[in-house]
Design a protein around this motif. Structure first.
Motif, PDB file in Angstrom:
ATOM      1  N   ILE A   2       0.851  -1.190   0.000  1.00 47.41           N
ATOM      2  CA  ILE A   2       0.000   0.000   0.000  1.00 47.41           C
ATOM      3  C   ILE A   2       0.885   1.238   0.000  1.00 47.41           C
ATOM      4  O   ILE A   2       1.570   1.526   0.988  1.00 47.41           O
ATOM      5  CB  ILE A   2      -0.907   0.030   1.262  1.00 47.41           C
ATOM      6  N   SER A  41       9.672  -4.405  -0.801  1.00 46.37           N
ATOM      7  CA  SER A  41       8.431  -5.150  -1.072  1.00 46.37           C
ATOM      8  C   SER A  41       7.827  -4.718  -2.401  1.00 46.37           C
ATOM      9  O   SER A  41       7.330  -5.545  -3.167  1.00 46.37           O
ATOM     10  CB  SER A  41       7.414  -4.904   0.029  1.00 46.37           C
ATOM     11  N   GLN A  66       2.047  -2.945   9.916  1.00 50.55           N
ATOM     12  CA  GLN A  66       1.891  -4.379   9.628  1.00 50.55           C
ATOM     13  C   GLN A  66       2.064  -5.191  10.918  1.00 50.55           C
ATOM     14  O   GLN A  66       1.267  -6.081  11.210  1.00 50.55           O
ATOM     15  CB  GLN A  66       2.922  -4.798   8.583  1.00 50.55           C
TER      16      GLN A  66
HETATM   17  P1  ADP Z   1      12.045  -1.107   3.035  1.00 48.60           P
HETATM   18  O1  ADP Z   1      12.620  -1.801   1.859  1.00 48.60           O
HETATM   19  O2  ADP Z   1      11.489   0.242   2.691  1.00 48.60           O
HETATM   20  O3  ADP Z   1      12.957  -1.044   4.214  1.00 48.60           O
HETATM   21  P2  ADP Z   1      10.379  -3.424   3.221  1.00 48.60           P
HETATM   22  O4  ADP Z   1       9.771  -3.513   1.878  1.00 48.60           O
HETATM   23  O5  ADP Z   1      11.542  -4.314   3.507  1.00 48.60           O
HETATM   24  O6  ADP Z   1      10.786  -1.937   3.531  1.00 48.60           O
HETATM   25  O7  ADP Z   1       9.227  -3.680   4.300  1.00 48.60           O
HETATM   26  C1  ADP Z   1       9.416  -4.329   5.528  1.00 48.60           C
HETATM   27  C2  ADP Z   1       8.130  -5.038   5.936  1.00 48.60           C
HETATM   28  O8  ADP Z   1       7.069  -4.106   6.091  1.00 48.60           O
HETATM   29  C3  ADP Z   1       7.655  -6.043   4.911  1.00 48.60           C
HETATM   30  O9  ADP Z   1       7.269  -7.199   5.602  1.00 48.60           O
HETATM   31  C4  ADP Z   1       6.460  -5.416   4.243  1.00 48.60           C
HETATM   32  O10 ADP Z   1       5.452  -6.382   4.019  1.00 48.60           O
HETATM   33  C5  ADP Z   1       5.984  -4.368   5.213  1.00 48.60           C
HETATM   34  N1  ADP Z   1       5.685  -3.114   4.468  1.00 48.60           N
HETATM   35  C6  ADP Z   1       6.496  -2.050   4.384  1.00 48.60           C
HETATM   36  N2  ADP Z   1       5.940  -1.105   3.629  1.00 48.60           N
HETATM   37  C7  ADP Z   1       4.744  -1.571   3.221  1.00 48.60           C
HETATM   38  C8  ADP Z   1       3.684  -1.033   2.422  1.00 48.60           C
HETATM   39  N3  ADP Z   1       3.792   0.184   1.885  1.00 48.60           N
HETATM   40  N4  ADP Z   1       2.596  -1.796   2.219  1.00 48.60           N
HETATM   41  C9  ADP Z   1       2.496  -3.016   2.772  1.00 48.60           C
HETATM   42  N5  ADP Z   1       3.444  -3.581   3.543  1.00 48.60           N
HETATM   43  C10 ADP Z   1       4.566  -2.872   3.774  1.00 48.60           C
END
Ligand code: ADP
Length: 415
Positions: free
Chosen positions: A192, A238, A391
């Motif tokens: 999202i 993600s 989450q």
């Molecule tokens: P980043 O790469 O920005 O550090 P990640 O993609 O690794 O963040 O996200 C870490 C966790 O948080 C994952 O398990 C993901 O499912 C959840 N998450 C983070 N941002 C979102 C989002 N915008 N929508 C849904 N889940 C998210």
């Protein structure tokens, strides 16, 4: 006279006659043996067919995997092959498969016997430090058409395992190697983002893909670079994973801190990434801070130079489609040269959750709970919370949306 004398002497001499007999017998046996060897070789060539698969060939792994699934095997020598996947929550799943070890084995397939010989070469792959190998399959010549069938079947099985999944490749010396098992595709709807962010990136990338002609007609390298920046846990990784799944692409993760990586190898990797893949340079700020080299965390300096990286990014062959994503938590630390247009064509900020994201994440966890979602937004208003924190909160109260709202304050605790 003399002739006659000698002849009679030889004919009547029992010792001599026996000697000739033994020699004659010996010659006979030797000739017979040579004939037999030759005969066997000719028969082998005529009757048997062999197929050699070298470990450098892609079908090698497919074949070994296929072999490990064949029930009718006569072998007692196995080698283990382990694959593992690290999940988002840090847990690791491991799968073992037993493949035939070095040596000779027999198996039956489609009613036909095959001999398989797995042989380790003396030559060693200098990058992976593993010896090269060859597998030689032998069967009756009349059944040799089965070789092609067998290769097709093992390829189909290997590819089917990847279908609907995303393969993650990592750099391994100058090569790309799949990392663990292919992962289940992540749905785009599960990430999202703030209003229109997803749509903007997808429209841009779809416009890019399949427009190679436009680029080549204008002499522009056919590549596009994206930078996703913002705090940790905002969905950068993600989203890239979900995007790859949506496009049916794989992901090649480049670790610039890898010890064996040099400028030359980096160049080679960027120009030889597997087809239909997104190249991902994660936490790019950690590798280079204002052109200073970083070490790999264990005190060993990475051998890639900043100019080497820029050259590699620019040098990607013009005709090949290349999608590059970079992520960073600290955009201000990046050198402008790295993110200038042409290297990075689109920048998107992934921040803490906006009201829009909070509401939609709530609704994704608790369907149709509109009014509770609005209440949750009210209770978290004005305070910074990352989607990852949200989450964590929703997973904790997964069966109880009301409680998730009542305990909204807990979302600000560190998870
Ligand atoms: P980043 O790469 O920005 O550090 P990640 O993609 O690794 O963040 O996200 C870490 C966790 O948080 C994952 O398990 C993901 O499912 C959840 N998450 C983070 N941002 C979102 C989002 N915008 N929508 C849904 N889940 C998210």
């Amino acid at each position: 006279m003399l002739d006659k004398f000698f002849n009679s002497l030889l004919e009547n001499n029992p010792y001599f006659t026996a000697g000739v007999g033994v020699v004659g017998f010996g010659v006979g046996v030797a000739t017979l043996r040579r004939g037999l060897v030759l005969g066997t070789e000719i028969a082998r060539r005529r009757l048997l067919a062999t197929l050699e698969i070298h470990s450098k060939d892609v079908s090698y792994m497919w074949f070994l995997q296929w072999m490990s699934q064949q029930p009718a095997r006569r072998t007692h020598k196995y080698a283990v092959q382990t694959s593992f996947v690290q999940h988002d929550n840090g847990s690791v799943s491991t799968a073992f498969s037993l493949v035939p070890g070095p040596g000779r084995h027999y198996f039956k397939w489609k009613g036909v016997w095959f001999q398989i010989e797995r042989h380790r070469d003396k030559a060693v792959d200098l990058i992976t430090t593993t010896p090269f190998e060859t597998v030689t399959l032998t069967t009756l010549s009349r059944d040799r058409h089965l070789f092609t069938e067998l290769l097709h079947e093992s390829q189909a099985i290997a590819l089917a395992k990847q279908e609907g999944k995303t393969v993650i490749y990592t750099s391994w010396g100058p090569e790309w190697k799949p990392f663990g098992l292919p992962r289940k595709r992540r749905l785009l709807s599960s990430v999202i983002l703030d209003k229109n962010v997803k749509e903007r990136i997808i429209t841009d990338i779809e416009e890019f893909i399949g427009n190679g002609k436009w680029y080549s007609e204008r002499g522009i390298p056919y590549r596009r670079g994206y930078l996703l920046y913002g705090p940790p846990g905002s969905g950068k990784s993600s989203f890239i994973q979900a995007l790859a799944g949506e496009l049916g692409y794989n992901i090649c993760i480049l670790n610039l801190g890898e010890r064996a990586l040099t400028d030359d190898r980096l160049n080679h990797l960027l120009s030889n990434a597997p087809e239909r893949s997104i190249l991902l340079l994660e936490d790019i700020d950690a590798a280079f801070t204002s052109r200073k080299l970083q070490d790999d965390g264990q005190g060993y300096p990475s051998m890639v130079t900043f100019s080497g990286l820029l050259n590699a990014l620019d040098g990607v062959a013009a005709s090949e489609e290349r999608i590059i994503f970079m992520t960073t938590n600290y955009v201000e630390r990046l050198d402008q040269a790295l993110i200038r247009p042409g290297r990075i064509d689109m920048k998107e900020y992934f921040g803490n959750a906006t009201d829009y994201q909070i509401k939609h994440m709530f609704l994704r966890f608790y369907e149709n709970e509109e009014s509770l979602a609005d209440e949750f937004v009210e209770r978290t208003k004005g305070r910074a919370v990352s989607p990852a924190q949200l989450q964590g909160h929703f997973v904790y109260y997964k069966n109880n949306p009301k409680q998730a709202v009542e305990m909204a304050e807990n979302v600000f605790q560190a998870w």
